[in-house]
Design an enzyme around this catalytic site. Structure first.
Site: not given
Length: 310
Positions: A18, A104, A107-113, A146
């Site tokens: 995101k 990433p 990376g501030g893009m919510g990959g783990g979420s 997130d």
């Protein structure tokens, strides 16, 4: 897809990363958290997750990004999501999750979420639970702010901790060029830095006296599919903190804006940078320029759907 007794024997789910197109951060609350107002957009950079029955709960992580910082034990958010589903339905077995990451890490893009949302959807399908979207949303909210958005995708407004969601109308397609920075930034560390900067500051980064809210002009631009309008009002209160921790990002923001981006912002808590382009041709030109300067630049678009079985 081979079928087991309850559901398929192996399930593949894809979930998007995101961007925060607008992110207003209120004052720190007594419990240490911040109230926020966020406009989220899911973009076409995805996490892939496969789930299959197992006696235990295990996870393996690979990807096209550096995954060395991703835990493969119970600190892993996707594994915690799987355990929540099992507990919810009284499932006695376990699951093996295989995650292939393209978003990433830190990376501030919510990959783990996105991984956690994918695990909720995958285990629900694998075990034939049919929990339905409302119950999955409730489980998602327990995992992090997130995660509920990763389930629904598209474009949405989040308030409270960012997890009280309402879908936002978005027309057409928005083209973004992402610049992936080396190393991650820890979200708690970025918030802490913001609090420190604010406490020593008398100027315009102080939190507003009211509850955080989305600028109506942002919602209007989304509804109209108006990229220049969105660019004029896109904002991220965490940006000042992320840039103070990573001053090297400032030059990249300037480069992207000189090279034709409508606007460049730090995504979430950073250090990924998101540049909004005026259409896909402009995005490709911008991607070429940024790549030529030695950066890793990706062209993505939004909004896209949330976590779903492939």
């Amino acid at each position: 897809m081979s079928m087991g007794a309850r559901g398929p024997a192996r399930v593949h789910v894809r979930a998007p990363g995101k961007l925060n197109l607008f992110f207003e951060v209120g004052d720190v609350q007594p419990d240490g958290y911040h109230d926020v107002a966020s406009a989220y957009q899911a973009v076409s950079l995805y996490e892939d997750l496969w789930a299959e029955d197992s006696d235990e709960f295990t996870v393996s992580v690979t990807g096209s990004v550096d995954v060395s910082g991703v835990p493969e034990d119970d600190r892993n958010l996707a594994l915690r999501a799987a355990r929540l589903v099992a507990k919810e339905i009284g499932h006695s077995g376990g699951v093996h999750l295989e995650i292939v990451k393209h978003v990433p890490v830190q990376g501030g893009m919510g990959g783990g979420s996105a991984d956690a949302a994918a695990a909720l959807v995958a285990c629900d399908a694998l075990w034939g639970a049919e929990l339905g979207s409302a119950r999955l949303q409730r489980l998602a909210a327990r995992l992090g702010a997130d995660v509920p958005f990763s389930l629904i995708g598209g474009t949405a407004v989040g308030t409270g901790r960012g997890d009280q969601l309402s879908p936002a109308l978005a027309k057409g397609r928005f083209d973004w060029v992402l610049v992936v920075a080396d190393g991650g930034l820890s979200t708690p560390q970025v918030y802490e830095q913001l609090d420190q900067l604010r406490s020593g500051s008398t100027f315009d980064i102080a939190p507003r006296a009211r509850a955080p809210r989305i600028d109506p002009a942002v919602l209007q631009a989304l509804r109209a599919g108006d990229a220049p309008g969105l660019a004029a009002h896109a904002r991220n209160d965490l940006q000042v903190a992320a840039l103070s921790l990573r001053p090297d990002l400032r030059a990249v923001l300037e480069l992207g804006e000189k090279a034709g981006a409508l606007v460049g912002i730090v995504s979430g808590s950073g250090p990924t940078l998101a540049f909004l382009a005026d259409g896909s041709e402009s995005a490709l030109e911008l991607q070429v320029t940024l790549t030529a300067s030695g950066r890793t630049a990706l062209h993505v678009h939004g909004p896209v759907a949330g976590a779903r079985v492939m």
